[in-house]
Design a protein around this motif. Structure first.
Motif, short mmCIF file in Angstrom:
data_model
loop_
_atom_site.label_atom_id
_atom_site.label_comp_id
_atom_site.label_asym_id
_atom_site.label_seq_id
_atom_site.Cartn_x
_atom_site.Cartn_y
_atom_site.Cartn_z
N MET A 23 10.82 -17.74 0.85
CA MET A 23 10.71 -16.36 1.30
C MET A 23 10.77 -16.47 2.91
O MET A 23 11.49 -15.74 3.65
CB MET A 23 9.87 -15.45 0.59
CG MET A 23 9.88 -14.17 1.18
SD MET A 23 8.75 -12.96 0.34
CE MET A 23 7.44 -13.19 0.95
N SER A 27 13.73 -15.48 5.30
CA SER A 27 13.68 -14.22 6.29
C SER A 27 13.93 -14.79 7.68
O SER A 27 14.52 -13.86 8.47
CB SER A 27 12.06 -13.90 5.99
OG SER A 27 11.95 -12.93 6.76
N THR A 68 8.04 -8.99 7.01
CA THR A 68 8.45 -9.15 5.44
C THR A 68 7.19 -9.48 4.55
O THR A 68 7.19 -9.02 3.27
CB THR A 68 9.39 -10.29 5.43
OG1 THR A 68 10.58 -10.05 6.36
CG2 THR A 68 10.13 -10.62 4.09
N PHE A 69 6.53 -10.31 5.01
CA PHE A 69 5.28 -10.80 4.07
C PHE A 69 4.33 -9.72 3.93
O PHE A 69 3.68 -9.26 2.74
CB PHE A 69 4.41 -11.89 4.71
CG PHE A 69 5.11 -13.38 4.34
CD1 PHE A 69 4.43 -13.85 3.20
CD2 PHE A 69 5.99 -13.85 5.16
CE1 PHE A 69 5.26 -14.83 2.70
CE2 PHE A 69 6.61 -15.21 4.56
CZ PHE A 69 6.21 -15.74 3.42
N TYR A 72 5.80 -7.32 1.39
CA TYR A 72 5.71 -8.18 -0.05
C TYR A 72 4.10 -7.88 -0.53
O TYR A 72 3.86 -7.73 -1.77
CB TYR A 72 6.04 -9.65 0.04
CG TYR A 72 5.75 -10.21 -1.46
CD1 TYR A 72 7.25 -10.17 -2.23
CD2 TYR A 72 4.88 -10.69 -1.82
CE1 TYR A 72 7.21 -10.76 -3.35
CE2 TYR A 72 4.88 -11.19 -3.32
CZ TYR A 72 6.01 -11.20 -4.01
OH TYR A 72 5.82 -11.90 -5.33
N ASP A 85 7.92 -8.60 -8.47
CA ASP A 85 9.20 -8.66 -8.27
C ASP A 85 10.07 -9.16 -9.54
O ASP A 85 11.46 -9.10 -9.66
CB ASP A 85 9.79 -9.45 -7.29
CG ASP A 85 9.41 -11.13 -6.95
OD1 ASP A 85 8.40 -11.25 -7.91
OD2 ASP A 85 10.15 -11.86 -6.56
#
Length: 93
Positions: A23, A27, A68-69, A72, A85
């Motif tokens: 990821m 990303s 992004t993290f 999440y 997810d």
């Protein structure tokens, strides 16, 4: 003393680590592409060498990876699991 981890637990942990590394890399690549594609629009950055432009975009790209993290993490908190997810996405949409 703690009990040794089972093979399944070790496998799950390695898969989780692999997922987060993947990821981060995906990303970073996507955000770097996005940042670099915009640089020609800025008067002070137009015509500069690629390396100089990339060095100026790197902090913004790393910031995007952190965001992004965080996104999440918010999803994981809402789903109460790191694997939010995996098939349960529809329940939040």
């Amino acid at each position: 003393m703690t009990e040794p981890q089972t093979i399944t637990e070790k496998h799950a942990r390695l898969e989780r680590i692999r997922f987060f590394i993947s990821m981060a890399l995906v990303s970073f690549l996507l955000h770097a592409l996005w940042e670099m594609s915009q640089m020609g629009a800025y008067k002070e950055m137009a015509g500069r060498p690629f390396i100089e432009t990339a060095a100026r975009c790197a902090p913004a790209t790393l910031g995007d990876v952190v965001i992004t993290f965080w996104i999440y993490a918010i999803g994981a908190l809402a789903a109460n699991t790191l694997n939010w997810d995996s098939g349960r996405v529809g329940m939040f949409i």
